[in-house]
Write a protein that holds these residues in place. Structure first.
Motif, PDB file in Angstrom:
ATOM      1  N   TRP A   1      42.908 -58.950  27.317  1.00 46.89           N
ATOM      2  CA  TRP A   1      42.993 -58.655  25.880  1.00 46.89           C
ATOM      3  C   TRP A   1      43.603 -57.277  25.657  1.00 46.89           C
ATOM      4  CZ3 TRP A   1      40.203 -54.724  23.318  1.00 46.89           C
ATOM      5  CH2 TRP A   1      40.231 -54.783  21.912  1.00 46.89           C
TER       6      TRP A   1
ATOM      7  N   ALA B   1      34.958 -56.654  13.614  1.00 49.14           N
ATOM      8  CA  ALA B   1      36.098 -57.498  13.244  1.00 49.14           C
ATOM      9  C   ALA B   1      36.325 -58.500  14.374  1.00 49.14           C
ATOM     10  CB  ALA B   1      37.340 -56.647  13.022  1.00 49.14           C
TER      11      ALA B   1
ATOM     12  N   HIS C   1      47.284 -53.191  22.430  1.00 48.52           N
ATOM     13  CA  HIS C   1      46.311 -52.139  22.134  1.00 48.52           C
ATOM     14  C   HIS C   1      47.013 -51.018  21.378  1.00 48.52           C
ATOM     15  CE1 HIS C   1      47.959 -51.005  26.182  1.00 48.52           C
ATOM     16  NE2 HIS C   1      48.098 -49.837  25.575  1.00 48.52           N
ATOM     17  N   ARG C   2      46.219 -50.147  20.780  1.00 48.36           N
ATOM     18  CA  ARG C   2      46.783 -49.019  20.041  1.00 48.36           C
ATOM     19  C   ARG C   2      47.566 -48.131  20.989  1.00 48.36           C
ATOM     20  NH1 ARG C   2      41.327 -46.816  17.471  1.00 48.36           N
ATOM     21  NH2 ARG C   2      40.698 -47.345  19.615  1.00 48.36           N
TER      22      ARG C   2
ATOM     23  N   GLU D   1      38.564 -49.365  23.614  1.00 44.71           N
ATOM     24  CA  GLU D   1      39.407 -50.013  22.615  1.00 44.71           C
ATOM     25  C   GLU D   1      38.637 -51.137  21.918  1.00 44.71           C
ATOM     26  OE1 GLU D   1      43.435 -50.650  20.870  1.00 44.71           O
ATOM     27  OE2 GLU D   1      42.245 -48.995  21.665  1.00 44.71           O
TER      28      GLU D   1
ATOM     29  N   CYS E   1      38.333 -60.591  19.399  1.00 40.26           N
ATOM     30  CA  CYS E   1      37.447 -60.084  20.452  1.00 40.26           C
ATOM     31  C   CYS E   1      37.376 -61.056  21.621  1.00 40.26           C
ATOM     32  CB  CYS E   1      36.048 -59.845  19.900  1.00 40.26           C
ATOM     33  SG  CYS E   1      34.862 -59.344  21.173  1.00 40.26           S
TER      34      CYS E   1
ATOM     35  N   VAL F   1      38.252 -51.110  17.825  1.00 39.53           N
ATOM     36  CA  VAL F   1      39.006 -51.980  16.912  1.00 39.53           C
ATOM     37  C   VAL F   1      38.320 -53.314  16.627  1.00 39.53           C
ATOM     38  CG1 VAL F   1      41.178 -50.958  17.687  1.00 39.53           C
ATOM     39  CG2 VAL F   1      40.425 -53.099  18.707  1.00 39.53           C
ATOM     40  N   ALA F   2      37.472 -53.794  17.514  1.00 35.17           N
ATOM     41  CA  ALA F   2      36.830 -55.101  17.320  1.00 35.17           C
ATOM     42  C   ALA F   2      35.337 -54.974  17.044  1.00 35.17           C
ATOM     43  CB  ALA F   2      37.041 -55.993  18.540  1.00 35.17           C
TER      44      ALA F   2
ATOM     45  N   ALA G   1      40.175 -59.180  15.165  1.00 31.47           N
ATOM     46  CA  ALA G   1      40.717 -58.457  16.318  1.00 31.47           C
ATOM     47  C   ALA G   1      40.782 -59.329  17.563  1.00 31.47           C
ATOM     48  CB  ALA G   1      39.868 -57.214  16.601  1.00 31.47           C
TER      49      ALA G   1
END
Length: 313
Positions: A32, A211, A37-38, A200, A217, A204-205, A215
């Motif tokens: 994932w 989320a 990813h950012r 991460e 997950c 974000v998730a 996102a």
């Protein structure tokens, strides 16, 4: 749960908190992360000085605001030698001008650069213990630099990671247990990608307001919170507004199917909602729509013609 029960649970072996297919859990998270990813600039370097600067700047400062400051700082002082030779007042002034928080961090970073030059011949130490000898570098920062610069760190355990472990695997709110489970879960010798990936996930998730679906997950299949709809955590003491939400219902479907080979809609429905009625508002049509979404997401297999569903293997 009584205090005694909580203490007994915290004393359980680390592996007791993880799914039987822990390797699949690890592979899912890394895949994932590597897929998307950012893109922070310090994630594109393994220079320990550049990573140390990012870690010190990131303390209690939003990452989006750190990027410009980080780039400007390294343009002005690109090496530890440059920073060590700088006037401390200039370094502190830069810190204040960029609103990076406590000025002591700038002073410590300046001193740490001097240590690298005078005590280590300009070469950074590589282990967390040695890095902790640098001025202002605590255990968390030392481990982060060891992980991201040298792939030589331990499992990172910050607030975000605790939240992830608490929700995903029902790990009790106990620092020692978090440390043990995080260490057990991290693949040996892969601290760089693993620590980036799990942080991460928390960023974000699995934020305070999760989320999970948005996102994507990778741990929804195993996640205790996703299955039960209870997204409380050590830093989220009250239940968010997920009761009755579609996200909660999706989690319940996955949780129920995880304990069944294959199940018909009218048998599945009451296990997901107590107010399930085949022909009602929350009936077959509602459940079929939910299952179709989960099928599209690759989480379940839904046979519309037969009216049955199962967890995708």
């Amino acid at each position: 749960m009584s205090d005694a029960d909580a203490e007994t649970e915290a004393d359980a072996p680390a592996e007791a908190f993880l799914p039987d297919d822990a390797d699949a859990v690890r592979e899912a998270l890394v895949a994932w992360y590597e897929a998307d990813h950012r893109d922070f600039p310090w994630r594109r370097t393994d220079d320990p000085y550049e990573i140390l600067v990012s870690e010190v700047m990131s303390q209690q400062t939003q990452l989006s605001r750190v990027v410009d400051a980080w780039e400007a700082f390294l343009e002005r002082w690109p090496t530890t030698a440059d920073l060590a030779a700088a006037d401390r007042a200039d370094v502190v002034g830069f810190w204040s001008d960029h609103s990076l928080g406590y000025n002591n961090r700038a002073k410590y970073l300046h001193e740490a650069a001097g240590q690298v030059e005078s005590e280590y011949g300009g070469e950074f130490p590589e282990s967390p213990d040695e890095l902790s000898e640098l001025m202002g570098v605590g255990p968390y920062t030392a481990n982060a630099v060891a992980s991201f610069a040298f792939d030589n760190g331990n499992a990172v355990v910050d607030t975000n990671v605790k939240r992830v472990l608490y929700r995903a695997f029902d790990v009790p709110d106990d620092d020692d247990t978090f440390e043990r489970v995080a260490a057990e879960l991290m693949p040996e010798g892969e601290s760089r990608v693993w620590n980036n990936a799990i942080m991460e996930l928390g960023g974000v998730a699995c934020e305070k307001t999760p989320a999970c679906d948005g996102a994507g997950c990778p741990w929804r299949e195993w996640c205790h919170a996703y299955g039960t709809g209870d997204f409380t955590a050590p830093d989220v003491p009250t239940q968010p507004d997920f009761e009755g939400s579609r996200r909660q219902m999706r989690g319940r479907v996955v949780n129920v199917l995880g304990a069944s080979e294959e199940i018909a809609l009218d048998e599945l429905g009451p296990k997901v909602r107590v107010d399930y009625a085949p022909d009602g508002e929350y009936g077959r049509d509602w459940l079929a729509d939910l299952l179709a979404d989960l099928d599209d997401d690759g989480l379940v297999d839904y046979d519309e013609s037969a009216g049955v569903a199962s967890l995708r293997k």
